[in-house]
Motif scaffolding. Sequence first.
Motif, PDB file in Angstrom:
ATOM      1  N   VAL A  18      14.356  10.026   8.235  1.00  9.29           N
ATOM      2  CA  VAL A  18      13.908  10.820   7.214  1.00  9.29           C
ATOM      3  C   VAL A  18      13.378  12.660   8.564  1.00  9.29           C
ATOM      4  N   LEU A  19      13.868  13.801   7.437  1.00 12.77           N
ATOM      5  CA  LEU A  19      13.902  14.655   7.852  1.00 12.77           C
ATOM      6  C   LEU A  19      13.030  15.365   6.495  1.00 12.77           C
ATOM      7  N   VAL A  20      11.824  15.856   7.328  1.00 11.12           N
ATOM      8  CA  VAL A  20      11.113  16.967   6.612  1.00 11.12           C
ATOM      9  C   VAL A  20      11.132  18.672   6.832  1.00 11.12           C
ATOM     10  N   PRO A  21      11.561  19.156   6.349  1.00 11.84           N
ATOM     11  CA  PRO A  21      11.553  20.192   7.110  1.00 11.84           C
ATOM     12  C   PRO A  21      10.849  21.016   6.079  1.00 11.84           C
ATOM     13  N   ASP A  22      10.519  21.210   4.359  1.00 13.53           N
ATOM     14  CA  ASP A  22       9.380  22.051   4.221  1.00 13.53           C
ATOM     15  C   ASP A  22       9.334  20.699   2.993  1.00 13.53           C
ATOM     16  N   GLY A  23       7.733  21.266   2.118  1.00 13.44           N
ATOM     17  CA  GLY A  23       8.227  20.336   1.071  1.00 13.44           C
ATOM     18  C   GLY A  23       6.455  19.600   0.634  1.00 13.44           C
ATOM     19  N   TRP A  24       6.305  19.341  -0.551  1.00  9.61           N
ATOM     20  CA  TRP A  24       5.223  17.849  -0.768  1.00  9.61           C
ATOM     21  C   TRP A  24       5.699  17.002  -0.065  1.00  9.61           C
ATOM     22  N   HIS A  25       5.424  16.193   0.869  1.00  8.55           N
ATOM     23  CA  HIS A  25       5.238  14.242   1.115  1.00  8.55           C
ATOM     24  C   HIS A  25       5.081  13.290   0.715  1.00  8.55           C
ATOM     25  N   GLY A  26       4.517  12.466   0.802  1.00  5.77           N
ATOM     26  CA  GLY A  26       4.073  11.029  -0.128  1.00  5.77           C
ATOM     27  C   GLY A  26       4.115  11.272  -0.635  1.00  5.77           C
ATOM     28  N   PRO A  27       4.395  10.021  -1.724  1.00  2.21           N
ATOM     29  CA  PRO A  27       3.382   9.111  -1.245  1.00  2.21           C
ATOM     30  C   PRO A  27       5.070   8.320   0.069  1.00  2.21           C
ATOM     31  N   SER A  28       4.636   7.160   0.567  1.00  2.00           N
ATOM     32  CA  SER A  28       5.630   6.787   2.255  1.00  2.00           C
ATOM     33  C   SER A  28       4.902   4.800   1.298  1.00  2.00           C
ATOM     34  N   ILE A  29       5.896   4.234   0.355  1.00  2.00           N
ATOM     35  CA  ILE A  29       4.955   2.645  -0.291  1.00  2.00           C
ATOM     36  C   ILE A  29       5.747   1.363   1.251  1.00  2.00           C
ATOM     37  N   ASN A  33       0.651  -1.429   0.128  1.00  2.00           N
ATOM     38  CA  ASN A  33      -0.221   0.345  -0.045  1.00  2.00           C
ATOM     39  C   ASN A  33       0.950   1.093   0.088  1.00  2.00           C
ATOM     40  N   TRP A  34       0.102   1.955  -0.267  1.00  2.00           N
ATOM     41  CA  TRP A  34       0.876   3.646   0.059  1.00  2.00           C
ATOM     42  C   TRP A  34       0.065   4.192   1.130  1.00  2.00           C
ATOM     43  N   SER A  35       0.817   5.317   1.760  1.00  2.00           N
ATOM     44  CA  SER A  35       0.336   5.833   2.341  1.00  2.00           C
ATOM     45  C   SER A  35       1.068   7.434   2.295  1.00  2.00           C
ATOM     46  N   SER A  36       0.498   8.588   3.485  1.00  2.00           N
ATOM     47  CA  SER A  36       1.346   9.816   3.664  1.00  2.00           C
ATOM     48  C   SER A  36       0.363  10.316   2.129  1.00  2.00           C
ATOM     49  N   TYR A  37      -0.442  10.029   1.395  1.00  2.00           N
ATOM     50  CA  TYR A  37      -0.578  10.164   0.208  1.00  2.00           C
ATOM     51  C   TYR A  37      -2.197  10.730   0.343  1.00  2.00           C
ATOM     52  N   PRO A  38      -2.886  11.447  -0.185  1.00  2.00           N
ATOM     53  CA  PRO A  38      -2.051  11.921  -1.312  1.00  2.00           C
ATOM     54  C   PRO A  38      -0.795  13.130  -0.457  1.00  2.00           C
ATOM     55  N   CYS A  58      -2.138  21.541   3.493  1.00  2.00           N
ATOM     56  CA  CYS A  58      -2.500  21.301   1.988  1.00  2.00           C
ATOM     57  C   CYS A  58      -2.015  20.605   1.433  1.00  2.00           C
ATOM     58  N   PHE A  59      -2.623  19.972   0.504  1.00  2.00           N
ATOM     59  CA  PHE A  59      -3.013  19.384  -0.345  1.00  2.00           C
ATOM     60  C   PHE A  59      -1.661  19.344  -1.627  1.00  2.00           C
ATOM     61  N   HIS A  60      -1.528  18.914  -2.314  1.00  2.00           N
ATOM     62  CA  HIS A  60      -0.684  18.874  -3.392  1.00  2.00           C
ATOM     63  C   HIS A  60      -1.743  19.295  -4.858  1.00  2.00           C
ATOM     64  N   PRO A  61      -1.882  20.153  -5.621  1.00  5.86           N
ATOM     65  CA  PRO A  61      -2.526  20.702  -6.074  1.00  5.86           C
ATOM     66  C   PRO A  61      -3.602  19.681  -7.586  1.00  5.86           C
ATOM     67  N   ASP A  62      -2.411  19.194  -7.556  1.00  2.15           N
ATOM     68  CA  ASP A  62      -2.962  17.885  -8.604  1.00  2.15           C
ATOM     69  C   ASP A  62      -3.346  16.870  -8.020  1.00  2.15           C
ATOM     70  N   HIS A  63      -3.609  16.466  -6.260  1.00  2.00           N
ATOM     71  CA  HIS A  63      -4.688  16.086  -5.883  1.00  2.00           C
ATOM     72  C   HIS A  63      -5.329  16.352  -4.399  1.00  2.00           C
ATOM     73  N   THR A  64      -6.616  17.222  -5.054  1.00  2.00           N
ATOM     74  CA  THR A  64      -7.419  17.803  -4.345  1.00  2.00           C
ATOM     75  C   THR A  64      -8.403  16.906  -3.932  1.00  2.00           C
ATOM     76  N   GLU A  65      -8.553  15.555  -4.564  1.00  2.00           N
ATOM     77  CA  GLU A  65      -9.545  14.556  -3.579  1.00  2.00           C
ATOM     78  C   GLU A  65      -9.606  14.203  -2.418  1.00  2.00           C
ATOM     79  N   GLY A  66      -7.842  14.926  -1.407  1.00  2.00           N
ATOM     80  CA  GLY A  66      -8.009  14.614  -0.343  1.00  2.00           C
ATOM     81  C   GLY A  66      -7.379  12.603  -0.094  1.00  2.00           C
ATOM     82  N   TYR A  67      -8.443  12.790   1.622  1.00  2.00           N
ATOM     83  CA  TYR A  67      -8.146  10.941   2.042  1.00  2.00           C
ATOM     84  C   TYR A  67      -9.118  10.278   1.030  1.00  2.00           C
ATOM     85  N   ALA A  68      -9.130  10.474   0.007  1.00  2.00           N
ATOM     86  CA  ALA A  68     -10.526   9.054  -0.255  1.00  2.00           C
ATOM     87  C   ALA A  68     -10.270   7.900  -0.324  1.00  2.00           C
TER      88      ALA A  68
END
Length: 308
Positions: A262-273, A170-175, A298-308
């Motif tokens: 893993v460090l996430v100081p900024d940026g779009w993160h995901g997926p975790s696979i 599975n994928w998580s931290s997604y979208p 804030c979800f990535h603009p290409d994935h505005t469906e959220g946690y579907a």
Amino acid sequence: METKPAPRSLHLPAGAAARGPYAVDIDPARAGWTHSALRVLDLPPGGTHRFETGNSEWVVLPLSGGGTVRVDGEILELVGRASVFDGVSDFAYVPRDAHVQIASGAGGRFALAGAKCERRLPARYGPAPEVPVETRGSGNRSREVRNFAAADAFDCDRLIAVEVITPGGNWSSYPPHKHDEHRPGEESVLEEIYYYEVQEAAEVHEVQEAREAAEAQEVHEAAEPPSPPPGTPGRAYGYQRITPSRPGGAALLAEVRGGDAVLVPDGWHGPSIAQPGHPLYYLNVMAGPGPEREWKICFHPDHTEGYA
């Protein structure tokens, strides 16, 4: 000629962030930010460890085994668990400006999730049955989220921490999402650490055998399945992706194994696979400078469906 600073390493393989008694020791200075921290401590049977909390609040979370936490004249007993794949655990909150002792009669592995903070809250015990657990997403992007120190689940000054179990394949931290801008009511600034463990093939088989044996014998309290030493690199792996949300921002595509961070100081993160057949665990530790302790993403603009 001006010398540019060395780029920050966002992926810390097992052992790369070890220091002193800690298998992982990431403080704000080492991460290059201001608030979030993580330590992972291994205690042998009968082992003890003492530390000063300084200007940070901490949650002591058993990853495997259990023990006691002494702080502010209190003794907090932690039942713990066999492994992170064995369900939720109880935990202890310890405040800033305190002297803490962790002890374990049978030995154990403990995560210390921390955040630089201002208020000194009382030391407290977090019972496992009170940890909110949710299934987030659906289909092959579903995962189990254990909100033991989520912003709306347990009172801290700055710290936010949750656990996630992603089923194999599975994928998580997604979208993909981010939290690197202060936009009141929409997005909060949070520095984030991921710490990983991956269930190895032998452990997956042993867990399944233990469950089948418990069902066959109509055992109401399942036996603890044996497990290999946790947090040690093995053959099983997962992947973590970070893409920039701004010019020059964080970017990463890493193969992660047990004990990595893993460090996430900024940026779009995901997926975790998660590798098929190998559930992926990660501990998320977050904190930031915002006026409110809140998890606004804030979800990535290409994935505005959220946690579907």
